[in-house]
Scaffold this motif. Structure first.
Motif, mmCIF file in Angstrom:
data_model
loop_
_atom_site.group_PDB
_atom_site.id
_atom_site.type_symbol
_atom_site.label_atom_id
_atom_site.label_comp_id
_atom_site.label_asym_id
_atom_site.label_seq_id
_atom_site.Cartn_x
_atom_site.Cartn_y
_atom_site.Cartn_z
ATOM 1 N N LEU A 57 0.828 -1.208 0.000
ATOM 2 C CA LEU A 57 0.000 0.000 0.000
ATOM 3 C C LEU A 57 0.862 1.257 0.000
ATOM 4 O O LEU A 57 0.556 2.229 -0.709
ATOM 5 C CB LEU A 57 -0.944 -0.022 1.209
ATOM 6 C CG LEU A 57 -1.982 1.106 1.277
ATOM 7 C CD1 LEU A 57 -2.831 1.164 0.010
ATOM 8 C CD2 LEU A 57 -2.862 0.927 2.510
ATOM 9 N N ALA A 58 1.942 1.256 0.765
ATOM 10 C CA ALA A 58 2.827 2.420 0.792
ATOM 11 C C ALA A 58 3.433 2.685 -0.586
ATOM 12 O O ALA A 58 3.540 3.841 -1.019
ATOM 13 C CB ALA A 58 3.937 2.210 1.830
ATOM 14 N N LYS A 59 3.816 1.621 -1.288
ATOM 15 C CA LYS A 59 4.386 1.778 -2.630
ATOM 16 C C LYS A 59 3.348 2.344 -3.601
ATOM 17 O O LYS A 59 3.640 3.254 -4.385
ATOM 18 C CB LYS A 59 4.911 0.436 -3.135
ATOM 19 C CG LYS A 59 6.144 -0.054 -2.406
ATOM 20 C CD LYS A 59 6.530 -1.459 -2.856
ATOM 21 C CE LYS A 59 7.741 -1.983 -2.118
ATOM 22 N NZ LYS A 59 8.127 -3.344 -2.562
ATOM 23 N N ALA A 60 2.129 1.800 -3.554
ATOM 24 C CA ALA A 60 1.079 2.291 -4.450
ATOM 25 C C ALA A 60 0.750 3.747 -4.155
ATOM 26 O O ALA A 60 0.590 4.560 -5.070
ATOM 27 C CB ALA A 60 -0.161 1.412 -4.324
ATOM 28 N N SER A 75 3.076 -3.680 -4.963
ATOM 29 C CA SER A 75 3.128 -5.062 -4.509
ATOM 30 C C SER A 75 4.377 -5.278 -3.670
ATOM 31 O O SER A 75 5.377 -4.574 -3.839
ATOM 32 C CB SER A 75 3.126 -6.019 -5.706
ATOM 33 O OG SER A 75 3.037 -7.365 -5.270
ATOM 34 N N ASP A 76 4.293 -6.234 -2.758
ATOM 35 C CA ASP A 76 5.449 -6.582 -1.958
ATOM 36 C C ASP A 76 5.337 -8.049 -1.565
ATOM 37 O O ASP A 76 4.231 -8.569 -1.385
ATOM 38 C CB ASP A 76 5.545 -5.719 -0.699
ATOM 39 C CG ASP A 76 6.910 -5.844 -0.047
ATOM 40 O OD1 ASP A 76 7.872 -5.243 -0.570
ATOM 41 O OD2 ASP A 76 7.030 -6.554 0.969
ATOM 42 N N GLN A 77 6.476 -8.696 -1.443
ATOM 43 C CA GLN A 77 6.499 -10.103 -1.042
ATOM 44 C C GLN A 77 7.469 -10.308 0.103
ATOM 45 O O GLN A 77 8.592 -9.805 0.068
ATOM 46 C CB GLN A 77 6.911 -10.991 -2.220
ATOM 47 C CG GLN A 77 6.864 -12.479 -1.897
ATOM 48 C CD GLN A 77 7.279 -13.318 -3.091
ATOM 49 O OE1 GLN A 77 8.449 -13.432 -3.399
ATOM 50 N NE2 GLN A 77 6.298 -13.890 -3.767
ATOM 51 N N VAL A 78 7.006 -11.041 1.108
ATOM 52 C CA VAL A 78 7.840 -11.364 2.260
ATOM 53 C C VAL A 78 7.768 -12.869 2.491
ATOM 54 O O VAL A 78 6.674 -13.435 2.569
ATOM 55 C CB VAL A 78 7.376 -10.613 3.523
ATOM 56 C CG1 VAL A 78 8.249 -10.977 4.715
ATOM 57 C CG2 VAL A 78 7.395 -9.100 3.292
ATOM 58 N N ALA A 79 8.924 -13.501 2.580
ATOM 59 C CA ALA A 79 8.966 -14.917 2.937
ATOM 60 C C ALA A 79 8.791 -15.033 4.445
ATOM 61 O O ALA A 79 9.443 -14.336 5.212
ATOM 62 C CB ALA A 79 10.294 -15.532 2.496
ATOM 63 N N ASP A 80 7.879 -15.899 4.849
ATOM 64 C CA ASP A 80 7.461 -16.028 6.247
ATOM 65 C C ASP A 80 7.885 -17.408 6.760
ATOM 66 O O ASP A 80 7.308 -18.424 6.394
ATOM 67 C CB ASP A 80 5.944 -15.857 6.292
ATOM 68 C CG ASP A 80 5.335 -15.979 7.672
ATOM 69 O OD1 ASP A 80 6.024 -16.451 8.596
ATOM 70 O OD2 ASP A 80 4.156 -15.617 7.817
ATOM 71 N N ALA A 112 1.589 -9.396 -1.218
ATOM 72 C CA ALA A 112 0.534 -8.394 -1.053
ATOM 73 C C ALA A 112 0.413 -7.539 -2.303
ATOM 74 O O ALA A 112 1.388 -7.301 -3.020
ATOM 75 C CB ALA A 112 0.837 -7.517 0.150
ATOM 76 N N LEU A 113 -0.791 -7.066 -2.528
ATOM 77 C CA LEU A 113 -1.129 -6.271 -3.702
ATOM 78 C C LEU A 113 -1.968 -5.083 -3.261
ATOM 79 O O LEU A 113 -2.867 -5.238 -2.425
ATOM 80 C CB LEU A 113 -1.933 -7.140 -4.681
ATOM 81 C CG LEU A 113 -2.634 -6.427 -5.828
ATOM 82 C CD1 LEU A 113 -1.614 -5.949 -6.853
ATOM 83 C CD2 LEU A 113 -3.639 -7.367 -6.481
ATOM 84 N N ASP A 126 -5.072 -6.628 -1.195
ATOM 85 C CA ASP A 126 -5.362 -8.058 -1.115
ATOM 86 C C ASP A 126 -4.044 -8.779 -0.843
ATOM 87 O O ASP A 126 -2.968 -8.197 -0.990
ATOM 88 C CB ASP A 126 -6.009 -8.563 -2.410
ATOM 89 C CG ASP A 126 -6.875 -9.800 -2.189
ATOM 90 O OD1 ASP A 126 -6.735 -10.450 -1.122
ATOM 91 O OD2 ASP A 126 -7.666 -10.131 -3.080
ATOM 92 N N LEU A 127 -4.156 -10.035 -0.475
ATOM 93 C CA LEU A 127 -2.972 -10.803 -0.119
ATOM 94 C C LEU A 127 -3.125 -12.234 -0.616
ATOM 95 O O LEU A 127 -4.178 -12.843 -0.442
ATOM 96 C CB LEU A 127 -2.784 -10.822 1.399
ATOM 97 C CG LEU A 127 -1.552 -11.565 1.904
ATOM 98 C CD1 LEU A 127 -0.330 -10.652 1.862
ATOM 99 C CD2 LEU A 127 -1.778 -12.055 3.329
ATOM 100 N N ALA A 128 -2.070 -12.748 -1.235
ATOM 101 C CA ALA A 128 -2.020 -14.159 -1.620
ATOM 102 C C ALA A 128 -0.935 -14.818 -0.777
ATOM 103 O O ALA A 128 0.223 -14.392 -0.793
ATOM 104 C CB ALA A 128 -1.701 -14.294 -3.109
ATOM 105 N N ALA A 129 -1.308 -15.844 -0.031
ATOM 106 C CA ALA A 129 -0.346 -16.586 0.780
ATOM 107 C C ALA A 129 -0.042 -17.906 0.081
ATOM 108 O O ALA A 129 -0.946 -18.702 -0.172
ATOM 109 C CB ALA A 129 -0.906 -16.833 2.175
ATOM 110 N N VAL A 130 1.221 -18.124 -0.247
ATOM 111 C CA VAL A 130 1.639 -19.311 -0.983
ATOM 112 C C VAL A 130 2.496 -20.182 -0.069
ATOM 113 O O VAL A 130 3.533 -19.728 0.426
ATOM 114 C CB VAL A 130 2.453 -18.932 -2.247
ATOM 115 C CG1 VAL A 130 2.842 -20.178 -3.027
ATOM 116 C CG2 VAL A 130 1.683 -17.954 -3.117
#
Length: 199
Positions: A57-60, A75-80, A112-113, A126-130
């Protein structure tokens, strides 16, 4: 609620990631790219999921402030790994350490998107968890992989769209491009809600 305008609004990808750019090109809609100026440092105690959502959200928002008439994707991706965020390794040594920690374990990649249009006031996330199950990799396999693909700009030190797929036992996701960096099913939905027409 969908917003529409008589003329199509420009679309801007708020990211310098070549992976996200290549994914968005699949939709065959014209777009430009702008670099968001956002501090990506995690806040104390911030969960990986929350970090990914906050940064997307901050990037957008940062790019939308520069392009107020445009529809902007962040968008941002973090490995959890068990609630601990793992970012881009940046170096060979850090990538080795990440893969050693992840071998034989399941890592959740939180992608995240955010879609923002300042002119219309549209804002959605929105968020996609893979879930990604890594094989029980020995040090030799880790070293061979990293020397072959040098994935130092990827969260979690592996490119599933490339040779990194050989490191994995399983991928569980409802949005197959999320692991690469941009969940296109969710992206399409949010762009339609923002008023864009997709093929």
């Amino acid at each position: 609620m969908a917003f529409s305008s008589p003329l199509p609004r420009p679309l801007v990808l708020g990211s310098t990631s070549r992976y996200r750019r290549e994914l968005l090109e699949r939709l065959r809609v014209p777009f430009t790219v702008a670099a968001p100026d956002v501090d990506e440092t995690p806040q104390p105690g911030e969960a990986p999921r929350d970090l990914a959502l906050r940064l997307a959200l901050a990037k957008a928002r940062a790019v939308a402030a520069q392009h107020p008439e445009a529809v902007v994707i962040g968008s941002d991706q973090v490995a959890d790994l068990d609630g601990e965020p793992l970012g881009k390794p940046g170096t060979h040594e850090r990538a080795v350490a990440q893969l050693q920690r992840m071998r034989g374990r399941t890592v959740v990649f939180q992608t995240a998107l955010a879609v923002v249009c300042q002119a219309t006031g549209f804002e959605a996330v929105d968020l996609a968890a893979v879930e990604v199950k890594f094989r029980a990799l020995d040090d030799g396999a880790i070293e061979r992989y990293l020397r072959a693909e040098t994935p130092y700009d990827c969260a979690g030190s592996a490119k599933s769209e490339g040779l990194g797929i050989a490191l994995l036992d399983a991928i569980v996701s409802d949005d197959p491009t999320a692991l690469v960096g941009l969940p296109l099913i969710r992206t399409c939905r949010l762009l339609r809600e923002a008023g864009l027409t997709l093929p």
